[in-house]
Enzyme design. Structure first.
Site, PDB file in Angstrom:
ATOM      1  N   GLY A  49      -2.643   0.687   1.860  1.00  0.00           N
ATOM      2  CA  GLY A  49      -3.029   1.413   0.672  1.00  0.00           C
ATOM      3  C   GLY A  49      -3.638   2.753   1.038  1.00  0.00           C
ATOM      4  N   GLY A  50      -3.963   3.520   0.022  1.00  0.00           N
ATOM      5  CA  GLY A  50      -4.606   4.803   0.248  1.00  0.00           C
ATOM      6  C   GLY A  50      -3.620   5.923   0.507  1.00  0.00           C
ATOM      7  N   THR A 107      -4.608  10.222   6.267  1.00  0.00           N
ATOM      8  CA  THR A 107      -5.827  10.404   7.042  1.00  0.00           C
ATOM      9  C   THR A 107      -5.470  10.785   8.468  1.00  0.00           C
ATOM     10  OG1 THR A 107      -8.019   9.475   7.507  1.00  0.00           O
ATOM     11  CG2 THR A 107      -6.123   8.021   7.866  1.00  0.00           C
ATOM     12  N   GLY A 161      -8.563   1.436   4.616  1.00  0.00           N
ATOM     13  CA  GLY A 161      -7.256   1.283   3.982  1.00  0.00           C
ATOM     14  C   GLY A 161      -6.628   0.001   4.480  1.00  0.00           C
ATOM     15  N   GLY A 214      -7.250  -1.529   8.260  1.00  0.00           N
ATOM     16  CA  GLY A 214      -8.687  -1.754   8.300  1.00  0.00           C
ATOM     17  C   GLY A 214      -9.508  -0.509   8.080  1.00  0.00           C
ATOM     18  N   PHE A 215     -10.305  -0.128   9.090  1.00  0.00           N
ATOM     19  CA  PHE A 215     -11.296   0.935   8.897  1.00  0.00           C
ATOM     20  C   PHE A 215     -11.305   1.889  10.081  1.00  0.00           C
ATOM     21  CE2 PHE A 215     -13.460  -2.558  11.075  1.00  0.00           C
ATOM     22  CZ  PHE A 215     -14.103  -1.914  12.117  1.00  0.00           C
ATOM     23  N   CYS A 220      -7.470  11.466   2.492  1.00  0.00           N
ATOM     24  CA  CYS A 220      -7.470  10.419   1.458  1.00  0.00           C
ATOM     25  C   CYS A 220      -7.136  10.979   0.083  1.00  0.00           C
ATOM     26  CB  CYS A 220      -8.800   9.677   1.428  1.00  0.00           C
ATOM     27  SG  CYS A 220      -9.218   8.933   3.022  1.00  0.00           S
TER      28      CYS A 220
END
Length: 258
Positions: free
Chosen positions: A81-82, A85, A158, A169-170, A187
């Protein structure tokens, strides 16, 4: 037992942690999918991958054409998602490959990851939290040497959930060179900035320094030992701010990070 203290994971077995060092994005993505396929069949263990990437842009499913680099820099399109980046050296990336508890609640899972990173940043002395409608960990707008800085993101999240298993993950900016974000709209958010632990604390904060704390916090959050709490940052609305704030407020798009 409240949902805030229940495990977000299907399995009661401990989470395995793999430290991959610096690894290319596609190689790490392949490892994620390998582990996720096993977990979907109730094989293997939930695994937290911790790593750094060489500099790379990745674009989630909601990325708009105008969010992408204007200089032709390659972008890897991914199934999380998102939006778009940047990943690169000095940024701790974590991919929890976890079979989620039923009923699957993706929002609750994301809140667990946010809580873990908020806890780590707060323990370091950073005032941070959530922004309603925007995932990740944020710092509030603040006055710095007479100049107002906008809300800025120190950690991005995401994820994708497939067959009940979470992937992606992050990322936590530790001592990243933030100029990597300059060529994109990070983002897809145009009215905020990006920052790092090092920039906010005024000292060098390495990936190696924070990895143990992040590991412990993520495991605790997913297992329910670190409850999710309300932790929204204070929003500064410049239309309703004091005359002093309004006079000092810069145009956010002119504030540079990196």
């Amino acid at each position: 037992m409240s949902s805030a203290t229940q495990s977000a994971r299907f399995s009661p077995s401990p989470i395995s942690v793999e430290h991959l060092g610096t690894i290319g994005y596609v190689d790490a993505w392949d490892r994620q999918r390998e582990l996720a396929a096993e977990r979907a069949e109730n094989l293997g263990a939930d695994t937290l991958l911790l790593l750094e990437h060489p500099a790379v842009y990745t674009a989630g499913r909601r990325t708009e054409p105008e969010d992408r680099p204007t200089d032709g820099t390659p972008v890897i399109d991914v199934d999380r998602g998102g939006k778009i980046t940047w990943h690169g050296p000095g940024q701790l990336v974590g991919y929890p490959i976890v079979k989620l508890a039923e009923p699957v609640d993706v929002v609750r899972y994301v809140r667990r990851l946010e809580q873990a990173l908020i806890s780590v940043c707060t323990d370091l002395g950073i005032d941070c939290g959530r922004v309603d409608g925007r995932s990740g960990v944020w710092l509030p707008a603040s006055l710095d040497n007479g100049q107002w800085l906008p809300e800025r993101k120190v950690a991005a999240i995401g994820v994708r959930v497939q067959r009940g298993v979470a992937l992606h993950g992050f990322s936590l900016n530790c001592n990243s060179v933030l100029t990597g974000f300059d060529a994109i709209i990070p983002c897809g958010i145009r009215d905020a900035g990006v920052t790092s632990l090092s920039r906010e604390l005024g000292r060098d904060v390495t990936v190696e320094e924070v990895t143990p704390a992040v590991t412990a916090a993520v495991v605790a959050a997913l297992d329910g030992a670190l409850p999710v709490t309300d932790h929204d940052i204070e929003r500064v609305t410049f239309d309703s701010a004091t005359a002093e704030k309004t006079a000092a407020a810069p145009t956010f798009t002119t504030v540079q990070y990196g």
